[in-house]
Design an enzyme around this catalytic site. Sequence first.
Site, PDB file in Angstrom:
ATOM      1  N   LYS A  36      70.747  31.470  72.266  1.00  0.00           N
ATOM      2  CA  LYS A  36      70.227  30.697  73.387  1.00  0.00           C
ATOM      3  C   LYS A  36      69.870  29.290  72.914  1.00  0.00           C
ATOM      4  O   LYS A  36      69.360  29.110  71.804  1.00  0.00           O
ATOM      5  CB  LYS A  36      69.005  31.433  73.939  1.00  0.00           C
ATOM      6  CG  LYS A  36      68.325  30.826  75.147  1.00  0.00           C
ATOM      7  CD  LYS A  36      67.174  31.736  75.557  1.00  0.00           C
ATOM      8  CE  LYS A  36      66.425  31.250  76.785  1.00  0.00           C
ATOM      9  NZ  LYS A  36      65.360  32.211  77.170  1.00  0.00           N
ATOM     10  N   SER A 113      65.669  33.500  81.761  1.00  0.00           N
ATOM     11  CA  SER A 113      66.262  32.232  81.382  1.00  0.00           C
ATOM     12  C   SER A 113      67.359  32.376  80.324  1.00  0.00           C
ATOM     13  O   SER A 113      68.025  31.410  79.984  1.00  0.00           O
ATOM     14  CB  SER A 113      65.169  31.298  80.845  1.00  0.00           C
ATOM     15  OG  SER A 113      64.543  31.876  79.696  1.00  0.00           O
ATOM     16  N   SER A 137      62.866  37.335  80.515  1.00  0.00           N
ATOM     17  CA  SER A 137      64.102  36.575  80.379  1.00  0.00           C
ATOM     18  C   SER A 137      65.162  37.198  79.493  1.00  0.00           C
ATOM     19  O   SER A 137      66.252  36.646  79.357  1.00  0.00           O
ATOM     20  CB  SER A 137      63.787  35.161  79.867  1.00  0.00           C
ATOM     21  OG  SER A 137      63.101  34.429  80.851  1.00  0.00           O
TER      22      SER A 137
END
Length: 396
Positions: A36, A113, A137
């Site tokens: 990420k 996210s 997330s």
Amino acid sequence: MALTQAERDGAFIPGPRVALAGTPGGPLAGLRFAVKDLYDVAGEVTSYGNPDWARSHGVAASTAPVVLALLEAGASLVGKTKTVELAFGLTGENVWHGTPINPNAPDRFPGGSSCGSAAAVAAGEVDFAMGSDTGGSVRIPASYCGVFGFRPSWGAISLAGCCALGPSFDTPGWFAANAAVLARVGGEILPLGKAGAAGPLLQPDDVWANADPKVAALLQPALAASERVMGQALRLTLMPEGLFELYENFRCMQAQEAWATLGRWVTQTKPGFGPGVGERFAAAQAMPAEKAAAGRGFRKRFQHRMRCLLEGGAVLAYPTSPMAAPLLAASQAEQNAVREQTMGVTAIAGLGGLCEVSIPAARLDGAPIGLSLVAAAGQDRMLLSLAARVAEELGL
């Protein structure tokens, strides 16, 4: 710079991909992974999902320790994946880099996210991918995209070299297409410790009642598979005060922490934000201190409750998300309603500091839905082992 449609739809951040070879012969050799875009990689800019963050921060001087550990274990890094701006969102939308297509439900959000990491695994572009989890997330994108997702116990793995949002909740986490790879990754980055015995299995009726009735019905076979592994579930009410109480206390604490962590940068930089993100920061700035303080008191009591309930290996089982991923056409008001109903569930592990695994267990109108297994803090290895047994029972 205008993005191509492939860049907007893809799981990876636009532009050249960072690639680093893993140590030959390591236990994860042959596996490809992504991270990420809040994990630092030396010599690369960590954009944190926002062009103004990228503009106002230089290249990283060093690589996050957890990424180094994976490279040293033999896995090869093949790129950075998209995230919601500053990791402050649950749908996976990003107006700057593009919202990744959900490979298993293209008309629905991928979840945020850690949207890009989940989408990359679901599309088969990597064997596993690192995300992070503050309010859900990792768990929610795993459920929405139909992959395995693991949130470790809070503090079990260092987040040094990673961008923060709510430090007393933030944890790393990872996705994989199968339980074996999920566990192999955990074997390299989790603290050493034996996987203890699991049981009994606990079925919190209030959490199941919070789910869409269709979701609850479709997850019954997965619950039954868990019972075949662990024995008949014991039914209980987890939150007599109501799940909204969990959501509200989490919301107030996270908001205060988000503003304390990022508010100065927001005020000084005045960044552009996509839909909903700026509004969340405005609400965070306005959060009364007494509400956040009350949330911290609630968390202490809730953690004590969870320690008493889960001590000795007990495991909770419930829907990861109360509903399938919202449609891309959902309004902001509809998205906010999903967020509130969902985070009352994800706050169980978030407030408790617990470990949680989401298993891709069923589909609703073609959209994936996950079953979560949740264990006490420190029972991470046991939970990964249990997830593999349940997945095998389900034929995954």
